[in-house]
Write a protein that holds these residues in place. Sequence first.
Motif, mmCIF file in Angstrom:
data_model
loop_
_atom_site.group_PDB
_atom_site.id
_atom_site.type_symbol
_atom_site.label_atom_id
_atom_site.label_comp_id
_atom_site.label_asym_id
_atom_site.label_seq_id
_atom_site.Cartn_x
_atom_site.Cartn_y
_atom_site.Cartn_z
ATOM 1 N N ALA A 224 -80.047 -133.755 -96.996
ATOM 2 C CA ALA A 224 -80.949 -133.420 -95.899
ATOM 3 C C ALA A 224 -82.085 -134.426 -95.766
ATOM 4 C CB ALA A 224 -81.514 -132.018 -96.108
ATOM 5 N N TYR A 225 -82.424 -135.125 -96.840
ATOM 6 C CA TYR A 225 -83.538 -136.068 -96.805
ATOM 7 C C TYR A 225 -83.253 -137.243 -95.871
ATOM 8 C CZ TYR A 225 -85.220 -133.613 -100.986
ATOM 9 O OH TYR A 225 -85.650 -132.656 -101.871
ATOM 10 N N THR A 226 -81.995 -137.589 -95.748
ATOM 11 C CA THR A 226 -81.636 -138.737 -94.898
ATOM 12 C C THR A 226 -80.968 -138.288 -93.603
ATOM 13 O OG1 THR A 226 -79.512 -138.986 -96.044
ATOM 14 C CG2 THR A 226 -81.372 -140.261 -96.880
ATOM 15 N N CYS A 227 -81.110 -137.013 -93.251
ATOM 16 C CA CYS A 227 -80.517 -136.500 -92.011
ATOM 17 C C CYS A 227 -81.029 -137.308 -90.811
ATOM 18 C CB CYS A 227 -80.865 -135.025 -91.848
ATOM 19 S SG CYS A 227 -80.154 -134.277 -90.372
ATOM 20 N N GLY A 228 -80.118 -137.789 -89.983
ATOM 21 C CA GLY A 228 -80.482 -138.597 -88.821
ATOM 22 C C GLY A 228 -80.489 -140.085 -89.097
ATOM 23 N N HIS A 229 -80.432 -140.468 -90.360
ATOM 24 C CA HIS A 229 -80.463 -141.890 -90.724
ATOM 25 C C HIS A 229 -79.304 -142.647 -90.079
ATOM 26 C CE1 HIS A 229 -80.552 -145.558 -93.159
ATOM 27 N NE2 HIS A 229 -79.317 -145.283 -93.571
ATOM 28 N N SER A 230 -78.090 -142.091 -90.162
ATOM 29 C CA SER A 230 -76.911 -142.784 -89.645
ATOM 30 C C SER A 230 -77.016 -143.027 -88.144
ATOM 31 C CB SER A 230 -75.647 -141.977 -89.960
ATOM 32 O OG SER A 230 -75.435 -141.898 -91.349
ATOM 33 N N SER A 231 -77.508 -142.029 -87.408
ATOM 34 C CA SER A 231 -77.646 -142.189 -85.958
ATOM 35 C C SER A 231 -78.669 -143.261 -85.614
ATOM 36 C CB SER A 231 -78.046 -140.858 -85.322
ATOM 37 O OG SER A 231 -77.038 -139.886 -85.516
ATOM 38 N N ARG A 232 -79.778 -143.283 -86.349
ATOM 39 C CA ARG A 232 -80.808 -144.289 -86.068
ATOM 40 C C ARG A 232 -80.312 -145.691 -86.399
ATOM 41 N NH1 ARG A 232 -83.883 -140.263 -88.674
ATOM 42 N NH2 ARG A 232 -83.985 -141.515 -90.599
ATOM 43 N N VAL A 233 -79.608 -145.816 -87.504
ATOM 44 C CA VAL A 233 -79.049 -147.119 -87.874
ATOM 45 C C VAL A 233 -78.046 -147.581 -86.821
ATOM 46 C CG1 VAL A 233 -77.566 -148.320 -89.543
ATOM 47 C CG2 VAL A 233 -79.430 -146.852 -90.347
ATOM 48 N N SER A 234 -77.230 -146.656 -86.350
ATOM 49 C CA SER A 234 -76.240 -146.988 -85.333
ATOM 50 C C SER A 234 -76.904 -147.513 -84.068
ATOM 51 C CB SER A 234 -75.386 -145.757 -85.022
ATOM 52 O OG SER A 234 -74.471 -146.021 -83.991
ATOM 53 N N GLU A 235 -77.947 -146.828 -83.609
ATOM 54 C CA GLU A 235 -78.642 -147.241 -82.383
ATOM 55 C C GLU A 235 -79.279 -148.617 -82.539
ATOM 56 O OE1 GLU A 235 -81.404 -144.193 -81.426
ATOM 57 O OE2 GLU A 235 -79.861 -142.663 -81.079
ATOM 58 N N LEU A 236 -79.912 -148.861 -83.682
ATOM 59 C CA LEU A 236 -80.543 -150.156 -83.898
ATOM 60 C C LEU A 236 -79.501 -151.259 -84.039
ATOM 61 C CD1 LEU A 236 -82.946 -151.956 -84.307
ATOM 62 C CD2 LEU A 236 -83.080 -151.208 -86.705
ATOM 63 N N GLN B 246 -69.743 -153.777 -79.293
ATOM 64 C CA GLN B 246 -70.884 -152.882 -79.496
ATOM 65 C C GLN B 246 -70.415 -151.482 -79.864
ATOM 66 O OE1 GLN B 246 -73.831 -153.036 -76.268
ATOM 67 N NE2 GLN B 246 -73.235 -155.170 -75.904
ATOM 68 N N GLN B 247 -69.330 -151.034 -79.248
ATOM 69 C CA GLN B 247 -68.789 -149.718 -79.595
ATOM 70 C C GLN B 247 -68.289 -149.691 -81.030
ATOM 71 O OE1 GLN B 247 -68.940 -146.867 -77.824
ATOM 72 N NE2 GLN B 247 -70.221 -148.129 -76.480
ATOM 73 N N ARG B 248 -67.720 -150.803 -81.474
ATOM 74 C CA ARG B 248 -67.241 -150.871 -82.857
ATOM 75 C C ARG B 248 -68.400 -150.768 -83.845
ATOM 76 N NH1 ARG B 248 -65.399 -155.760 -82.818
ATOM 77 N NH2 ARG B 248 -67.240 -156.649 -83.811
ATOM 78 N N ILE B 249 -69.470 -151.516 -83.588
ATOM 79 C CA ILE B 249 -70.592 -151.476 -84.537
ATOM 80 C C ILE B 249 -71.354 -150.159 -84.430
ATOM 81 C CG2 ILE B 249 -72.475 -152.527 -83.185
ATOM 82 C CD1 ILE B 249 -72.976 -154.285 -85.735
ATOM 83 N N ARG B 250 -71.302 -149.511 -83.277
ATOM 84 C CA ARG B 250 -71.910 -148.183 -83.146
ATOM 85 C C ARG B 250 -71.209 -147.199 -84.103
ATOM 86 N NH1 ARG B 250 -74.776 -145.868 -79.173
ATOM 87 N NH2 ARG B 250 -74.223 -147.526 -77.679
ATOM 88 N N MET B 251 -69.888 -147.245 -84.099
ATOM 89 C CA MET B 251 -69.141 -146.358 -84.969
ATOM 90 C C MET B 251 -69.373 -146.697 -86.440
ATOM 91 S SD MET B 251 -65.027 -145.681 -85.098
ATOM 92 C CE MET B 251 -64.937 -145.843 -83.321
ATOM 93 N N ALA B 252 -69.434 -147.995 -86.737
ATOM 94 C CA ALA B 252 -69.697 -148.416 -88.114
ATOM 95 C C ALA B 252 -71.065 -147.922 -88.572
ATOM 96 C CB ALA B 252 -69.616 -149.939 -88.225
ATOM 97 N N GLY B 253 -72.047 -147.991 -87.690
ATOM 98 C CA GLY B 253 -73.385 -147.508 -88.045
ATOM 99 C C GLY B 253 -73.403 -146.026 -88.337
#
Length: 387
Positions: A218-230, A245-252
């Motif tokens: 729970a401490y890192t909840c949302g981290h993956s989405s923020r990394v993906s957007e950046l 861009q879609q590929r790196i979005r999924m990777a993030g």
Amino acid sequence: MMLLDDLTIDVASLGDGDEENTNLKSDVEHLSEALSIKFEELALIREFAERLELGEDIATTCRMLLQELAPCVQAATLAIELFADDEGAWGDEIYVSAEPIEDERIRWVAAAAYRQRERLTGESHENEITISNHLCLDGEVYNAIVVPIHRHHQRLGRMIAIRWVASGEFGTTEADLMRSTSMMLGVHLINQRQYAAMQQMFEGMIGSLVSALDAKDAYTCGHSSRVSELAVLLAKRLGYSDEDQQRIRMAGILHDIGKIGVEDSVLRKPGQLTEDEFAKIKRHPVLGYDILKGIRPFRRILPAVRHHHESWDGSGYPDGLKGEEIPRDAQVLAVADAFDAMTSSRPYRDGMPVQRVLDVFLKGRGTQWAKDVVDELLACPEVLCSV
């Protein structure tokens, strides 16, 4: 085309001296005309087949087909009416090419064509091609063809050609062109529906994986989405195509999925990790790689998932890659991941102030991270101002 030319020459060489030659000349002319029509039909179908793409917007596909077909059938108005798909892939819609008329009038013409067919033949099957000439509606006289779009007994829509009566009657030539196009469109629509269903399932799978990780840490909840957007923002600035861009979005989104395999006591530890505990955390890129490698659509993101903790100078993990050995997506993801990790607060520490983050990236530029990726990050005022 040589066959058609040869037929033309043969026709010219036939004499008019007797009835047999006259009949033969007429037969050859009819054959030449039929071959020319079929050649046009095949060329049109080939053009459509080359341009149809899975995942393309349905409206774009329909408008392309109409634009190409309208001159061939010489319709004043050519329309594709799609019936709503029960699975939500598309809704009730009419797409019109050539001379636009109101949607309701197009439907009226189609209904009148069916009524005329029933009156003349006793048949009212809407799953069959209907050619109706001299339709009178509100003082206007139309000629029309209505061709069903269906696949495996599923009614998907219909194609409607309308021409003013003064322009001449419709016949089987135009109907055949529309039938061939509607058959191809029917197959494409079913494929699109299946593709959309697979996409929804795939996106649901990704969402479930991320939800499982968020529930575990729970401490890192949302981290993956923020990394993906950046990561997508940086990729765009670095010249990535829309597909890349879609590929790196999924990777993030999935870069930390391997943390599912890390013990909760280590993952949720609020204080400093021991050397042994950190070694367990460092396993997550390989664990993520192993989790995803058996799923075909994820194979293109595996390099970024496995190598997003490599360092430019070779001191990173898990494989100690150096410089350009590090996959490009992983280079971008490493910067996005580090930025979010530094700027996000944890129970045991606050996020770093922006100036300190800048200092860390400037110091690590060309040693821990790729220089050009860091430069793009530092040139993003919208990112730095959000900290």
